[in-house]
Structures are given as structure tokens and as C-alpha cells.
Motif scaffolding. Structure first.
Motif, PDB file in Angstrom:
ATOM      1  N   ALA A   1       0.913  -0.776   0.015  1.00 31.26           N
ATOM      2  CA  ALA A   1       0.111   0.012   0.113  1.00 31.26           C
ATOM      3  C   ALA A   1       0.794   1.381  -0.275  1.00 31.26           C
ATOM      4  CB  ALA A   1      -0.820   0.004   1.190  1.00 31.26           C
ATOM      5  N   SER A   2       2.005   1.242   0.693  1.00 32.82           N
ATOM      6  CA  SER A   2       3.270   2.647   1.036  1.00 32.82           C
ATOM      7  C   SER A   2       3.542   2.924  -0.282  1.00 32.82           C
ATOM      8  CB  SER A   2       4.438   2.228   1.563  1.00 32.82           C
ATOM      9  OG  SER A   2       3.462   1.496   3.503  1.00 32.82           O
ATOM     10  N   GLY A   3       3.677   1.719  -1.604  1.00 33.90           N
ATOM     11  CA  GLY A   3       4.752   1.361  -2.561  1.00 33.90           C
ATOM     12  C   GLY A   3       3.377   2.577  -3.051  1.00 33.90           C
ATOM     13  N   ALA A   4       2.375   2.290  -3.990  1.00 36.35           N
ATOM     14  CA  ALA A   4       1.156   2.261  -4.052  1.00 36.35           C
ATOM     15  C   ALA A   4       1.020   3.783  -4.135  1.00 36.35           C
ATOM     16  CB  ALA A   4      -0.361   1.488  -4.009  1.00 36.35           C
ATOM     17  N   ALA A   5       0.775   4.093  -2.721  1.00 33.93           N
ATOM     18  CA  ALA A   5       0.602   5.516  -2.479  1.00 33.93           C
ATOM     19  C   ALA A   5       1.485   6.530  -2.699  1.00 33.93           C
ATOM     20  CB  ALA A   5       0.283   5.876  -0.742  1.00 33.93           C
ATOM     21  N   VAL A   6       2.461   5.897  -2.598  1.00 33.71           N
ATOM     22  CA  VAL A   6       3.539   7.202  -3.740  1.00 33.71           C
ATOM     23  C   VAL A   6       3.389   7.522  -4.649  1.00 33.71           C
ATOM     24  CG1 VAL A   6       5.688   7.954  -3.811  1.00 33.71           C
ATOM     25  CG2 VAL A   6       5.705   6.163  -2.021  1.00 33.71           C
ATOM     26  N   PHE A   7       3.142   6.315  -5.525  1.00 31.28           N
ATOM     27  CA  PHE A   7       2.719   6.953  -7.177  1.00 31.28           C
ATOM     28  C   PHE A   7       0.804   8.070  -7.027  1.00 31.28           C
ATOM     29  CE2 PHE A   7       0.417   6.251 -10.984  1.00 31.28           C
ATOM     30  CZ  PHE A   7       1.367   6.397 -11.805  1.00 31.28           C
ATOM     31  N   ALA A   8       0.093   7.559  -6.039  1.00 32.54           N
ATOM     32  CA  ALA A   8      -1.112   7.736  -6.104  1.00 32.54           C
ATOM     33  C   ALA A   8      -0.866   9.564  -6.084  1.00 32.54           C
ATOM     34  CB  ALA A   8      -1.785   7.071  -5.771  1.00 32.54           C
ATOM     35  N   ALA A   9      -0.360   9.629  -4.173  1.00 30.31           N
ATOM     36  CA  ALA A   9       0.210  10.975  -3.503  1.00 30.31           C
ATOM     37  C   ALA A   9       0.728  12.263  -4.577  1.00 30.31           C
ATOM     38  CB  ALA A   9       0.631  10.968  -2.544  1.00 30.31           C
ATOM     39  N   THR A  10       1.659  11.426  -5.639  1.00 30.88           N
ATOM     40  CA  THR A  10       2.295  12.769  -6.843  1.00 30.88           C
ATOM     41  C   THR A  10       1.809  13.085  -6.972  1.00 30.88           C
ATOM     42  OG1 THR A  10       4.136  10.947  -6.978  1.00 30.88           O
ATOM     43  CG2 THR A  10       3.880  11.971  -8.271  1.00 30.88           C
ATOM     44  N   PHE A  11       0.191  12.378  -8.211  1.00 29.31           N
ATOM     45  CA  PHE A  11      -0.730  12.663  -9.093  1.00 29.31           C
ATOM     46  C   PHE A  11      -1.775  13.356  -8.344  1.00 29.31           C
ATOM     47  CE2 PHE A  11       1.660  10.102 -10.878  1.00 29.31           C
ATOM     48  CZ  PHE A  11       2.753  10.740 -12.651  1.00 29.31           C
ATOM     49  N   SER A  12      -2.324  12.835  -7.061  1.00 23.84           N
ATOM     50  CA  SER A  12      -3.775  13.705  -5.997  1.00 23.84           C
ATOM     51  C   SER A  12      -3.448  14.955  -6.243  1.00 23.84           C
ATOM     52  CB  SER A  12      -2.591  13.544  -5.300  1.00 23.84           C
ATOM     53  OG  SER A  12      -4.372  14.411  -4.275  1.00 23.84           O
ATOM     54  N   LEU A  13      -4.813  15.032  -6.798  1.00 26.50           N
ATOM     55  CA  LEU A  13      -5.853  16.399  -7.307  1.00 26.50           C
ATOM     56  C   LEU A  13      -5.871  17.394  -5.761  1.00 26.50           C
ATOM     57  CD1 LEU A  13      -7.965  15.426  -9.970  1.00 26.50           C
ATOM     58  CD2 LEU A  13      -5.630  16.349 -10.467  1.00 26.50           C
ATOM     59  N   GLY A  14      -5.648  16.923  -4.553  1.00 24.67           N
ATOM     60  CA  GLY A  14      -5.584  17.694  -3.628  1.00 24.67           C
ATOM     61  C   GLY A  14      -4.511  19.077  -3.454  1.00 24.67           C
ATOM     62  N   GLY A  15      -3.891  19.301  -4.207  1.00 29.09           N
ATOM     63  CA  GLY A  15      -2.979  20.238  -3.796  1.00 29.09           C
ATOM     64  C   GLY A  15      -1.688  19.764  -4.031  1.00 29.09           C
ATOM     65  N   PHE A  16      -0.629  20.433  -3.273  1.00 27.35           N
ATOM     66  CA  PHE A  16       0.815  20.915  -2.935  1.00 27.35           C
ATOM     67  C   PHE A  16       0.506  20.010  -1.279  1.00 27.35           C
ATOM     68  CE2 PHE A  16       5.058  22.309  -1.156  1.00 27.35           C
ATOM     69  CZ  PHE A  16       5.637  21.404  -1.977  1.00 27.35           C
ATOM     70  N   SER A  17      -0.061  20.780  -0.175  1.00 31.08           N
ATOM     71  CA  SER A  17       0.277  20.431   1.013  1.00 31.08           C
ATOM     72  C   SER A  17      -0.268  19.183   0.712  1.00 31.08           C
ATOM     73  CB  SER A  17      -0.748  21.670   1.562  1.00 31.08           C
ATOM     74  OG  SER A  17      -1.394  20.978   3.671  1.00 31.08           O
ATOM     75  N   VAL A  18      -1.490  18.555   0.691  1.00 33.03           N
ATOM     76  CA  VAL A  18      -2.009  17.473   0.427  1.00 33.03           C
ATOM     77  C   VAL A  18      -0.544  16.274   0.668  1.00 33.03           C
ATOM     78  CG1 VAL A  18      -3.970  16.035  -0.225  1.00 33.03           C
ATOM     79  CG2 VAL A  18      -4.541  17.878   1.059  1.00 33.03           C
ATOM     80  N   GLN A  19      -0.550  16.566  -1.086  1.00 31.59           N
ATOM     81  CA  GLN A  19       1.024  15.260  -1.802  1.00 31.59           C
ATOM     82  C   GLN A  19       2.191  15.701  -0.694  1.00 31.59           C
ATOM     83  OE1 GLN A  19       1.880  18.157  -5.039  1.00 31.59           O
ATOM     84  NE2 GLN A  19       1.411  16.400  -6.576  1.00 31.59           N
ATOM     85  N   ILE A  20       2.381  16.737   0.416  1.00 27.09           N
ATOM     86  CA  ILE A  20       3.319  16.681   1.586  1.00 27.09           C
ATOM     87  C   ILE A  20       3.025  16.213   2.498  1.00 27.09           C
ATOM     88  CG2 ILE A  20       4.901  17.894   2.946  1.00 27.09           C
ATOM     89  CD1 ILE A  20       5.548  18.057   0.326  1.00 27.09           C
ATOM     90  N   ALA A  21       1.737  16.179   2.918  1.00 26.55           N
ATOM     91  CA  ALA A  21       1.091  15.286   4.015  1.00 26.55           C
ATOM     92  C   ALA A  21       1.514  13.640   3.399  1.00 26.55           C
ATOM     93  CB  ALA A  21      -0.546  15.847   4.193  1.00 26.55           C
TER      94      ALA A  21
END
Length: 233
Positions: free
Chosen positions: A109-129
Motif C-alpha cells: 500500500a505504501s508503494g502505491a500511495a507514493v504514486f497516487a500522492a504524486t498525481f493527487s488533485l488535492g494540492g501540494f499541501s495534501v501531497q506533502i502530508a
């Protein structure tokens, strides 16, 4: 006075056990409920079912969310079992098997989360979180694994509490979102959804970790201190 002390101690332990089972039951029910709610949309193979906005320009965005959600949901369900002392004592093999499955789920789940977070549409702050969440997820599960390999059960338990607090962020994130949306529909109608989501993501991580540290002190370190005091008295 001294004759009352053993009875008072037994009553205090009984109360602590009662509260522990209440909190454990609430945690387990919430974990199963959120897993049952959040995982099915990623089993259909249909991007339109996703509860998270999908970037149409990233072909693997939905797939990464699916690979994150399915093992993440399984880890969410298995986590409460790892804290059952009776299961550890009576079925140690089952405890080890579920523990290994839990750790594998976290890694996938962590490996997939890195990819998913990179293309998250929630904004930069959400990506950092989410990046910090992944780092904390991997670090705490690694420390938990290394601790049990050394035979340090107490330290293993402490690191696993921290790790599951991060896993349980999937639950508290949705709770904070629900509260935020209720506030938006009533008290603060002008509150942007992006700010609600941003605050919910960060709160689900930081508050969970704070609660975990409090629980570690009250449930793990304080009993150790009481036992040490009793043996030296």
C-alpha cells in the motif's frame, strides 16, 4: 487501610480492562466499516466509481489507488487483531501469520500511495502530508519488524501502535471530512472544500500520532513503571 489496597488495585485493573475492550471494539468496528465502504469502489475496475478524483492524464492513477486501497483496507481490518493479548497468548502462530500479512499489506500500500500522492488533485499541501504519511508508515513498520526479530516484544508493540495510528488515519480522515462538510453546510457555508480536505488530511495524521503516544504512555509504559515500582518496594 492496607487490607483495602489489594481490592482497590483489582478494581482499577478491571476498569482499565473494561475501557480497553470498549475502545478496542470501537476501533475494530470503525476499521471494518471504513474498509467495507472505501475498498469496493476499487474492486470494480471502473474509474467512475473512485471516491477520489482521478487525473484523466495519468493512465495508472486509478490502478495505483486500487493497489493502495485493497491491501490498505486489509491492514486496517487486521490491525486490531494484533493488539489482542489473548490471541497472542493462545494462538501465537496465528498472531505471527496475521502480523506478516499486515506488514506486507503496509509495504504494498505504501508503494502505491507514493504514486497516487504524486498525481493527487488535492494540492501540494495534501501531497506533502501523504508523502510524510508513507515515510512514517514504512519507518514504523520497519522498526516494529526489527524489534520483534530481536525479541523485544515491548518495543515491537510500541512501534506497531504508532504504525496502526497511521493506518487508522484512513478512518479519522473521513470523520474529519464529515464534520467539516457539516460545518460547511451549516455554520460556515463559505468554507472551501479544498481547505476542509487539507485540514482533514493533516489532522488525521497528527492527531492520530498524538493519541498513539498518549496510549503508549498509559497502556505500555505506565504499567511497566508500576510493575518496577512494585518489585522494588
Amino acid at each position: 487501610m492496607s487490607a483495602l489496597e489489594p481490592g482497590a488495585a483489582v478494581s482499577a485493573r478491571a476498569n482499565r480492562r473494561r475501557w480497553w475492550w470498549v475502545l478496542w471494539g470501537l476501533m475494530a468496528v470503525c476499521a471494518i466499516g471504513i474498509a467495507a465502504y472505501a475498498v469496493p469502489p476499487y474492486l470494480t475496475g471502473n474509474e467512475a466509481d473512485s471516491s477520489v478524483p482521478i487525473d484523466p492524464d495519468v493512465a495508472l492513477h486509478y490502478l495505483s489507488l486500487s493497489v493502495h486501497a485493497v491491501p490498505g483496507g486489509l491492514a486496517l481490518i487486521l490491525g486490531p487483531l494484533q493488539f489482542m493479548s489473548r490471541l497472542r497468548a493462545r494462538r501465537p502462530k496465528l498472531h505471527r501469520v496475521t502480523g506478516r500479512i499486515y506488514m506486507i499489506c503496509i509495504l504494498v500500500a505504501s508503494g502505491a500511495a507514493v504514486f497516487a500522492a504524486t498525481f493527487s488533485l488535492g494540492g501540494f499541501s495534501v501531497q506533502i502530508a501523504f508523502y510524510l504519511l508513507v515515510v512514517g508508515w514504512l519507518y514504523t513498520v520497519t522498526k516494529a519488524y526489527l524489534s520483534i526479530r530481536r525479541g523485544d516484544v515491548q518495543l515491537h508493540r510500541i512501534w506497531l501502535i504508532r504504525n496502526y495510528a497511521l493506518t487508522f488515519a484512513a478512518v479519522t480522515l473521513r470523520v474529519y471530512l464529515l464534520v467539516g462538510l457539516q460545518l460547511k453546510s451549516g455554520v460556515f457555508p463559505g468554507l472551501p472544500f479544498e481547505e476542509i480536505y487539507n485540514a482533514s488530511v493533516w489532522a488525521s495524521i497528527l492527531v492520530n500520532l498524538a493519541v498513539a503516544e498518549f496510549f503508549i504512555i498509559q497502556r505500555t509504559l505506565a504499567p511497566l513503571a508500576r510493575r518496577q515500582t512494585a518489585t522494588t518496594a
